[in-house]
Design a protein around this motif. Structure first.
Motif, short mmCIF file in Angstrom:
data_model
loop_
_atom_site.label_atom_id
_atom_site.label_comp_id
_atom_site.label_asym_id
_atom_site.label_seq_id
_atom_site.Cartn_x
_atom_site.Cartn_y
_atom_site.Cartn_z
N SER A 124 -6.21 10.51 2.12
CA SER A 124 -6.39 11.61 1.19
C SER A 124 -7.36 11.23 0.07
O SER A 124 -8.23 12.02 -0.32
N LEU A 168 -1.45 7.92 4.86
CA LEU A 168 -1.73 9.29 4.41
C LEU A 168 -2.30 9.30 2.99
O LEU A 168 -3.27 10.02 2.71
N ILE A 169 -1.73 8.50 2.10
CA ILE A 169 -2.24 8.43 0.73
C ILE A 169 -3.69 7.93 0.73
O ILE A 169 -4.57 8.49 0.06
N ASP A 190 3.17 4.95 7.55
CA ASP A 190 2.52 6.25 7.65
C ASP A 190 2.28 6.88 6.29
O ASP A 190 1.28 7.57 6.08
N GLN A 191 3.19 6.68 5.36
CA GLN A 191 2.99 7.23 4.02
C GLN A 191 1.78 6.61 3.33
O GLN A 191 0.99 7.30 2.68
N VAL A 192 1.63 5.29 3.46
CA VAL A 192 0.49 4.61 2.82
C VAL A 192 -0.82 5.04 3.47
O VAL A 192 -1.83 5.25 2.79
N ASN A 247 -2.60 -0.84 7.27
CA ASN A 247 -1.41 -0.25 7.87
C ASN A 247 -1.72 0.41 9.21
O ASN A 247 -0.96 0.27 10.17
N PHE A 288 7.03 1.97 0.62
CA PHE A 288 6.71 3.15 1.40
C PHE A 288 6.56 2.75 2.87
O PHE A 288 6.31 1.59 3.19
N SER A 289 6.66 3.74 3.74
CA SER A 289 6.46 3.48 5.16
C SER A 289 4.97 3.31 5.44
O SER A 289 4.11 3.68 4.63
N SER A 345 -5.33 2.46 3.53
CA SER A 345 -4.95 2.94 4.86
C SER A 345 -5.24 1.95 5.98
O SER A 345 -4.46 1.84 6.92
#
Length: 410
Positions: free
Chosen positions: A280, A276-277, A272-274, A320, A269-270, A317
């Protein structure tokens, strides 16, 4: 460039968090032994965080000028001196002074371990390596409260400072032998005006601030918890320092698991995706904790298990977001890392000292603030993403215009 051993960098990074968290379970005992109140003994935690913030602000420019290696080794030695002072403290003033010196030395280790990873691996390669470093910090945080709780119970609160002395001296010796210099482009001069100019440039970068505040707000949730949980366990739930340390292990092991998983997700994953996960999941854990307190369902499990979800998300998060923030400052990685650490810890120290006030007004207020922190992290991250996409579109348009101009001139 010779690559420094990643285990050494991880050990350098964990020295200060270990010292910070070893003493946390012993704070109520120290307050009683030294004849002081909670607000005053809380200064040993707040002053540590605030000094870490200021120290990282100074460590970055110093490392960009002198190099990473001498600043790291000097900081570890200063950390050991502060640990000895705290160990021998006979009143709260000397204890606070020792904690300040501990943090002043430890700030260089925290900041520059991250910087060295960026030096060696670059923005994209650093995210996975940073995950291992954050995982080492999580290991320290999982071991420290448990170990510190039992040390305080068996040998007294002063015993919390023996391990930091020995570890700092050991790591300084290993760094002297094994740590190469990784700063390939040093700043030509160390002037206040130049340093302030570098900080102004970073503070003017919306993308940098977005990533820096994303990791700051997630850390703020942790500081709110760790500043209140020892007292909640002892005063509200009838526990002791050892029970706090044992339950806190669930929180720190979740942080470690999230950090380890982030190293696996980095290739799929990028960044930013990690992020965001992770944010959340932290928000979900914070909301559950707020709900548990709101319906008066406070227990050791209801206190620590939702917080474990918060720190699991933080483990995903934080590596990253940190690597993305530092990579925003080409040529000034040390300064960028130091400023990010300063922002995070100034906010953390303010919240730590505010914790007794929030607790006095009611636990629901405290847990509401804790739940809001991941939400603010998501907002900050969204701002960083938007700015990064805008910059990429601007660069692409500029490149197309340059290409068109060159074609017309031919």
């Amino acid at each position: 460039m010779k690559t420094p051993p990643l285990p050494l960098l991880s050990t350098i990074a964990l020295a200060s968090p270990l010292a910070l968290n070893l003493f946390v379970p012993a704070m109520p005992d120290a307050a009683q032994a030294l004849g002081t109140d909670i607000s005053t003994i809380q200064l040993t935690f707040t002053a540590y965080l605030l000094t870490l913030a200021i120290g990282q602000l100074l460590a970055g420019p110093l490392a960009d000028f002198y190099g990473r290696r001498p600043v790291v080794i000097s900081g570890l030695l200063l950390h050991s001196v502060g640990s000895v002072m705290a160990l021998l403290a006979s009143d709260v003033s000397w204890l606070i002074a020792g904690r300040v010196l501990q943090a002043a030395g430890g700030s260089t280790a925290m900041s520059l371990a991250r910087t060295i990873v960026i030096d060696v691996y670059g923005r994209d390669g650093a995210s996975a390596k940073m995950g291992y470093m954050v995982m080492s910090v999580a290991i320290a945080q999982s071991i420290a409260p448990t170990l510190g709780g039992f040390l305080a119970l068996w040998y007294g609160w002063q015993s919390s400072f023996v391990i930091p002395v020995l570890l700092a001296l050991l790591v300084a010796g290993l760094a002297w032998r094994l740590l190469p210099e990784t700063c390939q482009q040093r700043t030509p001069e160390l002037r206040v005006g130049r340093v302030l100019g570098q900080y102004r440039q970073l503070l003017g970068s919306t993308e940098y601030l977005g990533y820096a505040f994303s990791t700051t707000w997630i850390a703020a949730a942790f500081y709110l918890f760790v500043g209140s949980a020892p007292y909640l366990v002892v005063q509200n739930l009838g526990g002791n320092s050892a029970e706090f340390g044992s339950w806190f292990m669930a929180v720190s092991l979740a942080f470690m698991a999230g950090s380890f998983l982030s190293t696996r997700l980095a290739s799929r994953f990028s960044i930013d995706q990690v992020v965001l996960i992770g944010n959340s999941l932290s928000l979900l854990g914070g909301l559950v904790l707020f709900l548990a307190v709101s319906i008066n369902w406070l227990s050791l499990a209801a206190l620590f298990l939702p917080m474990a979800v918060v720190t699991f998300g933080r483990g995903l998060s934080q590596p990253n977001a940190q690597s993305a923030a530092i990579a925003c400052a080409t040529g000034n990685a040390g300064t960028a890392s130091g400023l990010m650490g300063c922002i995070q810890l100034v906010c953390g120290s303010a919240l730590a000292q505010l914790t007794p006030v929030l607790m006095a007004h009611g636990l629901a207020y405290l847990m509401l603030c804790l739940a809001l922190a991941p939400a603010l992290a998501m907002v900050s991250h969204g701002i960083a993403i938007r700015q990064r996409h805008h910059a990429n579109r601007t660069d692409a348009a500029s490149q197309r215009q340059t290409t068109a101009t060159a074609s017309n001139s031919r």
